[in-house]
Scaffold this motif. Structure first.
Motif, short mmCIF file in Angstrom:
data_model
loop_
_atom_site.label_atom_id
_atom_site.label_comp_id
_atom_site.label_asym_id
_atom_site.label_seq_id
_atom_site.Cartn_x
_atom_site.Cartn_y
_atom_site.Cartn_z
N VAL A 132 0.84 -1.20 0.00
CA VAL A 132 0.00 0.00 0.00
C VAL A 132 0.87 1.25 0.00
N ALA A 133 1.94 1.25 0.78
CA ALA A 133 2.86 2.40 0.79
C ALA A 133 3.46 2.62 -0.60
N LEU A 134 3.81 1.53 -1.27
CA LEU A 134 4.33 1.64 -2.64
C LEU A 134 3.28 2.24 -3.57
N SER A 135 2.03 1.79 -3.43
CA SER A 135 0.97 2.32 -4.31
C SER A 135 0.75 3.81 -4.06
N ARG A 136 0.77 4.20 -2.80
CA ARG A 136 0.60 5.62 -2.46
C ARG A 136 1.73 6.46 -3.04
N ARG A 137 2.93 6.02 -2.82
CA ARG A 137 4.10 6.77 -3.32
C ARG A 137 4.08 6.84 -4.85
N ASN A 138 3.60 5.78 -5.48
CA ASN A 138 3.58 5.76 -6.95
C ASN A 138 2.67 6.84 -7.53
N ILE A 139 1.54 7.11 -6.88
CA ILE A 139 0.69 8.16 -7.42
C ILE A 139 1.16 9.56 -6.98
N GLU A 140 1.91 9.63 -5.90
CA GLU A 140 2.44 10.92 -5.45
C GLU A 140 3.60 11.39 -6.32
N HIS A 141 4.33 10.44 -6.91
CA HIS A 141 5.58 10.79 -7.61
C HIS A 141 5.56 10.57 -9.10
N GLY A 142 4.42 10.36 -9.69
CA GLY A 142 4.48 10.19 -11.13
C GLY A 142 3.21 9.68 -11.76
N PRO A 143 3.32 9.30 -13.00
CA PRO A 143 2.14 8.93 -13.78
C PRO A 143 1.70 7.47 -13.62
N GLY A 144 2.25 6.76 -12.68
CA GLY A 144 1.87 5.36 -12.51
C GLY A 144 0.53 5.21 -11.81
N GLY A 145 -0.07 4.05 -11.95
CA GLY A 145 -1.36 3.76 -11.32
C GLY A 145 -1.21 3.47 -9.84
N PRO A 146 -2.34 3.36 -9.13
CA PRO A 146 -2.35 3.22 -7.67
C PRO A 146 -2.19 1.78 -7.19
N PHE A 147 -1.14 1.13 -7.65
CA PHE A 147 -0.95 -0.28 -7.31
C PHE A 147 0.50 -0.54 -6.91
N GLY A 148 0.66 -1.33 -5.84
CA GLY A 148 1.98 -1.73 -5.38
C GLY A 148 1.96 -3.20 -5.00
#
Length: 186
Positions: free
Chosen positions: A36-52
């Motif tokens: 979940v932390a990876l998914s959160r960081r992914n949407i905070e830092h770029g164009p990736g989707g909300p999945f980790g």
């Protein structure tokens, strides 16, 4: 005509800052918490989707992680689970993670889509830990998770893969909701 002879997919550089591969993630909540932390960081830092997603060995150490990289890598298979599986398979030099007798767990922020479900059947994991459900993904974002067998959990169980879901579901739903309100989707 030139055909590419190599495929190159990468994780974002911030992953190294977030993931502690010397730590033992013992509980299901700690493992899904990392996803979940990876998914959160992914949407905070770029164009990736909300999945980790993260692959753990039997001792609870991180073998690999993945985040959704479909848009930045222009690759429809660059889902978080797929990135985690591919990275773990390279690291362990095995296309089936548990072929050498070890036990492996995939923790994911959301239920695998039909593509990642298929990969889970063959990847060689013994456990699948899930945060949000597919219906959460479809309710809170514009993603289509695709068709799964009616008894998808039973299918995995029959293949020796234990499935536990709704782990930190509210937290995982929060990331999906944050992504969904941005109106960003691919």
């Amino acid at each position: 005509m030139f055909l590419p002879m190599q495929i190159h997919l990468t994780l974002p550089p911030w992953v190294e800052e977030l993931v502690d591969d010397s730590r033992r993630y013992v509980s299901d909540e700690e493992r899904v918490g990392l996803a979940v932390a990876l998914s959160r960081r992914n949407i905070e830092h770029g164009p990736g989707g909300p999945f980790g997603a993260a692959v753990f060995n039997a001792e609870g150490r991180v073998v690999s992680v993945g985040v959704n990289r479909v848009v930045p890598q222009t690759c429809s298979v660059a889902h978080a689970e797929m990135m985690a599986y591919m990275s773990a398979q390279q690291r362990l030099a095995s296309f089936r993670l548990n072929a050498g007798g070890g036990r492996y767990t995939l923790a994911t922020s959301a239920q695998p889509c039909c593509q990642c479900y298929g990969a889970t059947v063959w990847a060689g994991v013994d456990e699948l830990l899930i945060g949000a459900r597919a219906e959460d993904v479809e309710e809170l974002t514009e993603f289509d998770e695709g068709p799964l067998p009616a008894d998808w959990i039973g299918e995995l169980t029959r293949r020796g893969i234990a499935v536990r879901r709704d782990i930190l579901r509210d937290e995982a739903r929060g990331v999906l909701a944050a992504y969904g309100t941005r109106g960003a989707s691919y």
